[in-house]
Structures are given as C-alpha cells and as structure tokens.
Design a protein around this motif. Structure first.
Motif, PDB file in Angstrom:
ATOM      1  N   PHE A  91      23.651  -1.837  81.493  1.00 57.99           N
ATOM      2  CA  PHE A  91      23.235  -2.739  82.561  1.00 57.99           C
ATOM      3  C   PHE A  91      21.717  -2.628  82.733  1.00 57.99           C
ATOM      4  N   PRO A  92      20.963  -3.197  81.792  1.00 59.14           N
ATOM      5  CA  PRO A  92      19.504  -3.067  81.851  1.00 59.14           C
ATOM      6  C   PRO A  92      18.898  -3.834  83.015  1.00 59.14           C
ATOM      7  N   LEU A  93      17.755  -3.373  83.451  1.00 61.53           N
ATOM      8  CA  LEU A  93      17.027  -4.025  84.533  1.00 61.53           C
ATOM      9  C   LEU A  93      16.384  -5.317  84.045  1.00 61.53           C
ATOM     10  N   ASP A  94      16.294  -6.284  84.940  1.00 63.00           N
ATOM     11  CA  ASP A  94      15.613  -7.528  84.645  1.00 63.00           C
ATOM     12  C   ASP A  94      14.122  -7.263  84.441  1.00 63.00           C
ATOM     13  N   ARG A  95      13.515  -7.950  83.487  1.00 56.96           N
ATOM     14  CA  ARG A  95      12.096  -7.717  83.175  1.00 56.96           C
ATOM     15  C   ARG A  95      11.202  -8.047  84.367  1.00 56.96           C
ATOM     16  N   THR A  96      11.604  -9.020  85.170  1.00 57.80           N
ATOM     17  CA  THR A  96      10.819  -9.358  86.360  1.00 57.80           C
ATOM     18  C   THR A  96      10.825  -8.199  87.355  1.00 57.80           C
ATOM     19  N   ALA A  97      11.981  -7.555  87.525  1.00 58.20           N
ATOM     20  CA  ALA A  97      12.073  -6.409  88.429  1.00 58.20           C
ATOM     21  C   ALA A  97      11.207  -5.255  87.937  1.00 58.20           C
ATOM     22  N   ILE A  98      11.167  -5.064  86.616  1.00 58.11           N
ATOM     23  CA  ILE A  98      10.326  -4.004  86.049  1.00 58.11           C
ATOM     24  C   ILE A  98       8.853  -4.307  86.296  1.00 58.11           C
ATOM     25  N   ALA A  99       8.465  -5.551  86.062  1.00 56.87           N
ATOM     26  CA  ALA A  99       7.071  -5.947  86.286  1.00 56.87           C
ATOM     27  C   ALA A  99       6.683  -5.776  87.751  1.00 56.87           C
ATOM     28  N   ASP A 100       7.601  -6.137  88.665  1.00 55.80           N
ATOM     29  CA  ASP A 100       7.334  -5.971  90.097  1.00 55.80           C
ATOM     30  C   ASP A 100       7.159  -4.491  90.441  1.00 55.80           C
ATOM     31  N   ALA A 101       7.972  -3.639  89.829  1.00 54.54           N
ATOM     32  CA  ALA A 101       7.853  -2.199  90.084  1.00 54.54           C
ATOM     33  C   ALA A 101       6.528  -1.668  89.557  1.00 54.54           C
ATOM     34  N   MET A 102       6.086  -2.155  88.413  1.00 53.73           N
ATOM     35  CA  MET A 102       4.821  -1.693  87.842  1.00 53.73           C
ATOM     36  C   MET A 102       3.639  -2.056  88.736  1.00 53.73           C
ATOM     37  N   GLY A 112       2.773   7.629  90.096  1.00 54.37           N
ATOM     38  CA  GLY A 112       3.169   7.261  88.741  1.00 54.37           C
ATOM     39  C   GLY A 112       4.543   6.639  88.727  1.00 54.37           C
ATOM     40  N   ILE A 113       4.883   6.057  87.575  1.00 55.60           N
ATOM     41  CA  ILE A 113       6.179   5.403  87.401  1.00 55.60           C
ATOM     42  C   ILE A 113       6.751   5.783  86.041  1.00 55.60           C
ATOM     43  N   GLU A 114       8.031   6.101  86.020  1.00 57.17           N
ATOM     44  CA  GLU A 114       8.731   6.331  84.771  1.00 57.17           C
ATOM     45  C   GLU A 114       9.716   5.196  84.536  1.00 57.17           C
ATOM     46  N   LEU A 115       9.722   4.681  83.317  1.00 58.74           N
ATOM     47  CA  LEU A 115      10.691   3.674  82.892  1.00 58.74           C
ATOM     48  C   LEU A 115      11.645   4.350  81.911  1.00 58.74           C
ATOM     49  N   ILE A 161      15.299  -1.282  79.653  1.00 61.66           N
ATOM     50  CA  ILE A 161      15.012  -0.234  80.634  1.00 61.66           C
ATOM     51  C   ILE A 161      16.160  -0.214  81.643  1.00 61.66           C
ATOM     52  N   TYR A 162      16.666   0.988  81.907  1.00 61.05           N
ATOM     53  CA  TYR A 162      17.853   1.119  82.750  1.00 61.05           C
ATOM     54  C   TYR A 162      17.569   1.736  84.121  1.00 61.05           C
ATOM     55  N   LYS A 163      16.453   2.413  84.255  1.00 64.21           N
ATOM     56  CA  LYS A 163      16.141   3.053  85.529  1.00 64.21           C
ATOM     57  C   LYS A 163      14.632   3.154  85.696  1.00 64.21           C
ATOM     58  N   ILE A 164      14.183   3.017  86.929  1.00 61.53           N
ATOM     59  CA  ILE A 164      12.764   3.150  87.267  1.00 61.53           C
ATOM     60  C   ILE A 164      12.621   4.303  88.250  1.00 61.53           C
ATOM     61  N   ILE A 165      11.715   5.223  87.947  1.00 59.21           N
ATOM     62  CA  ILE A 165      11.429   6.345  88.849  1.00 59.21           C
ATOM     63  C   ILE A 165      10.014   6.167  89.383  1.00 59.21           C
ATOM     64  N   VAL A 166       9.892   6.073  90.691  1.00 59.21           N
ATOM     65  CA  VAL A 166       8.575   5.898  91.317  1.00 59.21           C
ATOM     66  C   VAL A 166       8.208   7.198  92.029  1.00 59.21           C
ATOM     67  N   GLY A 172       2.574   9.121 101.889  1.00 57.67           N
ATOM     68  CA  GLY A 172       2.575   7.678 101.664  1.00 57.67           C
ATOM     69  C   GLY A 172       3.669   6.955 102.428  1.00 57.67           C
ATOM     70  N   ASN A 173       3.546   5.634 102.489  1.00 64.64           N
ATOM     71  CA  ASN A 173       4.559   4.798 103.117  1.00 64.64           C
ATOM     72  C   ASN A 173       5.709   4.547 102.144  1.00 64.64           C
ATOM     73  N   PRO A 174       6.884   4.204 102.662  1.00 65.46           N
ATOM     74  CA  PRO A 174       8.000   3.871 101.769  1.00 65.46           C
ATOM     75  C   PRO A 174       7.628   2.716 100.849  1.00 65.46           C
ATOM     76  N   ILE A 175       8.102   2.754  99.610  1.00 65.89           N
ATOM     77  CA  ILE A 175       7.751   1.704  98.664  1.00 65.89           C
ATOM     78  C   ILE A 175       8.618   0.466  98.912  1.00 65.89           C
ATOM     79  N   SER A 176       8.150  -0.653  98.420  1.00 66.54           N
ATOM     80  CA  SER A 176       8.904  -1.898  98.494  1.00 66.54           C
ATOM     81  C   SER A 176       9.888  -1.935  97.327  1.00 66.54           C
ATOM     82  N   ILE A 177      11.179  -2.106  97.622  1.00 67.61           N
ATOM     83  CA  ILE A 177      12.205  -2.118  96.581  1.00 67.61           C
ATOM     84  C   ILE A 177      12.202  -3.474  95.881  1.00 67.61           C
ATOM     85  N   PRO A 178      11.968  -3.517  94.571  1.00 68.46           N
ATOM     86  CA  PRO A 178      11.931  -4.811  93.864  1.00 68.46           C
ATOM     87  C   PRO A 178      13.269  -5.542  93.961  1.00 68.46           C
ATOM     88  N   THR A 179      13.205  -6.848  94.011  1.00 71.59           N
ATOM     89  CA  THR A 179      14.404  -7.687  94.074  1.00 71.59           C
ATOM     90  C   THR A 179      15.288  -7.420  92.854  1.00 71.59           C
TER      91      THR A 179
END
Length: 281
Positions: A91-102, A112-115, A161-166, A172-179
């Motif tokens: 169940f890979p992540l949508d590329r738009t969601a990955i770009a938003d996370a980046m 930092g971010i791990e993909l 990409i299956y998981k994003i680690i932020v 810091g403030n809580p991050i915005s969760i990508p759609t």
C-alpha cells in the motif's frame, strides 16, 4: 478424564505477532530458545508465523536472524507484506502526499525526513544529527543519506514509498499531516505516517484470504494501540501483561512470553486431538 477444551482456543492456522514489547525488547529477541522451539513446532504443524511491526523490513530480518527466511512480514505497520525477496502486497503512499511531506523540511522545527521503501530508507536532513535510536530501529544501517542545502531540490526515490518518518525538535509545533496519510505514532521528536487506509489488520486480511485462512483461524499477539484492529478481528487474540488497560481488556488471553504461549496452545490442541481420537476409538 481431563477436559482439554476448557482452556483451548479454536484451532489456528496462522500466528501473527507484533515485535517490540512482545517478541523483542531492547532490539533483541526476548527468548531465543523458546522462539526456536516455537518455530520448529509451527513448521511441524504447517502453520506460518508472521511478524507485524512498525519497523522496516531489513530491520526485522536482522532482528529475527537466523529465522528470517522462515517468516512472513507485515513491516511499517502493515504498509506491505513480504516473504523472502517476494513482495506479497503493498500500500504505497501517493506521490503527492510524499511531496507534501517533503515540504515540511522548510519548517525550522523539522530536523529531517525518512522515506521508507521496501529495503531502503532514504534520509533527507540538514545534518545527520537525528536520533540514533530511531535510525537503528528503522534499519538505519541501510539509510541513503542526503544532506542538501536546499532539501526540496533532491529528487524523490523512484521506488514505492510506504512510510514517512518526520523528525522534529522538542520545542517545535505539531506538524501538518499530509492529505491521504495518517499518523501511526507521534511524539515530540518523531511522527510516523502511512497511507490513511493502512493497518496491520488490512495486510493480514489480504494474506489470510490468499491462504484461505478465516479470521477464526488466526492467533494474534499485541501490546499497543496499533494492534487493536488486528486483535479485535482475530479469532484468538492475546495481549501482553503490561499493555494498557483499554487494550488489555479486549482479549480473553494474556501472556508474558509469546513463544511459550504459542507452544502451550499447540500442546493443548495436540492433546485435544488425541482425546478426540480416543473418544472415537
């Protein structure tokens, strides 16, 4: 005559267990000897053993060596299922969601971010000073490191990409969760994101369906909130002593040692089978 059916769960055809806090502590198997005996017994009965965990696939294979090639895996909180080098479902992540996370890398509170792909974890950071414990837990030895002056300039990996680690700063403030994603774990220094429809149960459903195994034939173990859906669905569910009460209370069975528990259930079922044989004899 002993009534073997009083404390014997229904017959099971697959075992699915969480890793940390159940089979693993401090990145080591809790009871190697019992685990080895369990694997031998399950092999004799033709019952597969599956590890469902938030860890990466390489990290899990390292943890469970030399049993690695004899296990099924639901890594990254069920984001995919694998056996050996074979990807069974994903169940890979949508590329738009990955770009938003980046884009979060532009936030000063994000370190930092791990993909996480199937076998490689890509780390994007301004520096390499991320928590070593987190890198090790996620299979940090296989991380490909990027430390660009402008992180957004780096191309995204071509593989799924299956998981994003932020990784965030404590202040810091809580991050915005990508759609299209959901947080499976959050603290003041890390947020772990998977596809919104991903969980351990869904991965288990697909694999069990392919193996013609019904929910009633599943023996599942867990100790955390991300195990709830799997435990609620499995025919026989066991929580670990020490699990929080709201999870502990949903199961009939509890244990301190997963491997010994599986061996106990197998012994009881074998005894019940012999009892049935004598009855019909």
């Amino acid at each position: 005559m002993v009534n073997y059916f009083v404390e014997v769960p229904r017959i099971f055809r697959i075992v699915i267990s969480d890793a940390d806090g159940t089979l693993v502590t401090n990145s080591k198997l809790i009871d190697v000897r019992a685990f080895s005996r369990m694997m031998t017994a399950l092999g004799t009965h033709g019952i597969p053993m599956c590890i469902a965990s938030g860890r990466t696939y390489p990290a899990l294979r390292g943890l469970f060596a030399p049993f690695a090639d004899h296990l099924l895996y639901f890594p990254l909180d069920g984001a995919f299922a694998a056996a050996g080098d074979t990807l069974l479902c994903g169940f890979p992540l949508d590329r738009t969601a990955i770009a938003d996370a980046m884009c979060l890398l532009c936030d000063d509170c994000v370190r930092g971010i791990e993909l996480c792909a199937q076998r490689t974890t890509y780390l994007y950071a301004r520096d390499a000073a991320l928590p070593v414990s987190e890198q090790n837990r996620l299979g940090g030895e296989l991380t490909v490191l990027y430390a660009p002056a402008m992180p957004k300039a780096e191309p995204l990996p071509a593989e799924p990409i299956y998981k994003i680690i932020v990784f965030t700063r404590r202040s810091g403030n809580p991050i915005s969760i990508p759609t299209g994603t959901r947080a499976v774990y959050q603290s003041d220094i890390v947020t772990e994101l998977v596809r919104a429809d991903v969980n351990k149960r869904r991965a288990a459903e697909l694999i069990c369906d392919a193996l013609h195994i019904t929910p009633d034939e599943i023996l599942a173990y867990g100790d955390s909130e991300n195990d709830r859906e799997l435990l609620s669905w499995a025919g026989t569910a066991v929580t670990m002593y020490g699990a929080k009460h709201d999870l502990f209370s949903i199961t009939k069975y509890h244990t301190q040692n997963v491997a010994e528990s599986v061996l106990h259930f197998l012994h009881c079922e074998d005894a019940a089978q012999k009892g049935r044989g004598r009855t019909h004899g």
